[in-house]
Write a protein that holds these residues in place. Structure first.
Motif, PDB file in Angstrom:
ATOM      1  N   LYS A   1       0.992  -1.195   0.069  1.00  0.00           N
ATOM      2  CA  LYS A   1       0.051   0.071  -0.148  1.00  0.00           C
ATOM      3  C   LYS A   1       0.981   1.163  -0.009  1.00  0.00           C
ATOM      4  O   LYS A   1       1.854   1.361   0.633  1.00  0.00           O
ATOM      5  N   ARG A   2       0.692   2.064  -0.604  1.00  0.00           N
ATOM      6  CA  ARG A   2       1.183   3.505  -0.712  1.00  0.00           C
ATOM      7  C   ARG A   2       1.330   3.922   0.626  1.00  0.00           C
ATOM      8  O   ARG A   2       0.737   4.165   1.491  1.00  0.00           O
ATOM      9  N   GLY A   3       2.579   4.352   1.009  1.00  0.00           N
ATOM     10  CA  GLY A   3       2.978   4.877   2.262  1.00  0.00           C
ATOM     11  C   GLY A   3       3.276   4.124   3.269  1.00  0.00           C
ATOM     12  O   GLY A   3       3.662   4.408   4.480  1.00  0.00           O
ATOM     13  N   GLU A   4       3.311   2.622   2.967  1.00  0.00           N
ATOM     14  CA  GLU A   4       3.628   1.689   4.250  1.00  0.00           C
ATOM     15  C   GLU A   4       4.937   2.033   4.610  1.00  0.00           C
ATOM     16  O   GLU A   4       5.916   1.940   3.807  1.00  0.00           O
ATOM     17  N   ALA A   5       5.071   1.631   5.826  1.00  0.00           N
ATOM     18  CA  ALA A   5       6.483   2.189   6.266  1.00  0.00           C
ATOM     19  C   ALA A   5       7.544   0.973   6.679  1.00  0.00           C
ATOM     20  O   ALA A   5       8.880   1.030   6.482  1.00  0.00           O
ATOM     21  N   SER A   6       6.918  -0.385   6.884  1.00  0.00           N
ATOM     22  CA  SER A   6       7.677  -1.494   6.998  1.00  0.00           C
ATOM     23  C   SER A   6       8.329  -1.943   5.795  1.00  0.00           C
ATOM     24  O   SER A   6       7.484  -2.256   4.794  1.00  0.00           O
ATOM     25  N   PRO A   7       9.431  -2.331   5.764  1.00  0.00           N
ATOM     26  CA  PRO A   7      10.296  -2.909   4.714  1.00  0.00           C
ATOM     27  C   PRO A   7      10.067  -4.532   4.500  1.00  0.00           C
ATOM     28  O   PRO A   7      10.489  -5.157   3.637  1.00  0.00           O
ATOM     29  N   VAL A   8       9.152  -4.993   5.416  1.00  0.00           N
ATOM     30  CA  VAL A   8       9.255  -6.522   5.427  1.00  0.00           C
ATOM     31  C   VAL A   8       7.630  -6.671   5.294  1.00  0.00           C
ATOM     32  O   VAL A   8       6.488  -6.130   5.833  1.00  0.00           O
ATOM     33  N   LYS A   9       7.424  -7.761   4.238  1.00  0.00           N
ATOM     34  CA  LYS A   9       5.757  -7.933   3.968  1.00  0.00           C
ATOM     35  C   LYS A   9       5.931  -9.824   3.965  1.00  0.00           C
ATOM     36  O   LYS A   9       6.831 -10.314   3.395  1.00  0.00           O
ATOM     37  N   TYR A  10       5.343 -10.213   4.956  1.00  0.00           N
ATOM     38  CA  TYR A  10       5.114 -11.719   5.113  1.00  0.00           C
ATOM     39  C   TYR A  10       3.866 -12.187   3.889  1.00  0.00           C
ATOM     40  O   TYR A  10       2.825 -11.746   4.016  1.00  0.00           O
ATOM     41  N   VAL A  11       4.318 -13.238   2.977  1.00  0.00           N
ATOM     42  CA  VAL A  11       3.257 -13.722   2.409  1.00  0.00           C
ATOM     43  C   VAL A  11       3.253 -14.953   2.197  1.00  0.00           C
ATOM     44  O   VAL A  11       4.190 -15.692   2.194  1.00  0.00           O
ATOM     45  N   ASN A  12       2.026 -15.753   2.603  1.00  0.00           N
ATOM     46  CA  ASN A  12       1.985 -17.311   2.581  1.00  0.00           C
ATOM     47  C   ASN A  12       2.924 -17.986   3.839  1.00  0.00           C
ATOM     48  O   ASN A  12       3.415 -18.991   3.448  1.00  0.00           O
TER      49      ASN A  12
END
Length: 83
Positions: free
Chosen positions: A71-82
């Motif tokens: 999402k635009r503006g998300e601060a976290s550099p980490v995204k967990y998927v599955n």
């Protein structure tokens, strides 16, 4: 957090595009010599990194867009998927 232990792969993403895929072998606290490690000296928050190898079996993901996951503006550099 503990969720990182479930991750098998790390995708290096720049500007919404997968640049490389790594197999995660071990997790470790960020240490001297890692990019940005000096910032941890002034912080009470522990940052983590991983040791791993390039996952050639997932090379077909390189240069694919994942912009829809961020999402635009998300601060976290980490995204967990599955995981």
């Amino acid at each position: 957090g503990p969720r990182r232990e479930q991750a098998k792969y790390a995708f290096a993403v720049n500007r919404g595009v997968i640049r490389e895929v790594y197999t995660i072998e071990t997790w470790r606290p960020r240490q001297e010599g890692d990019r940005g490690w000096e910032d941890d000296v002034r912080s009470s928050r522990q940052r983590w990194g991983f040791d791993g190898t390039v996952a050639d079996e997932l090379a077909h993901y390189r240069n694919q867009s994942v912009a829809h996951l961020f999402k635009r503006g998300e601060a976290s550099p980490v995204k967990y998927v599955n995981c």
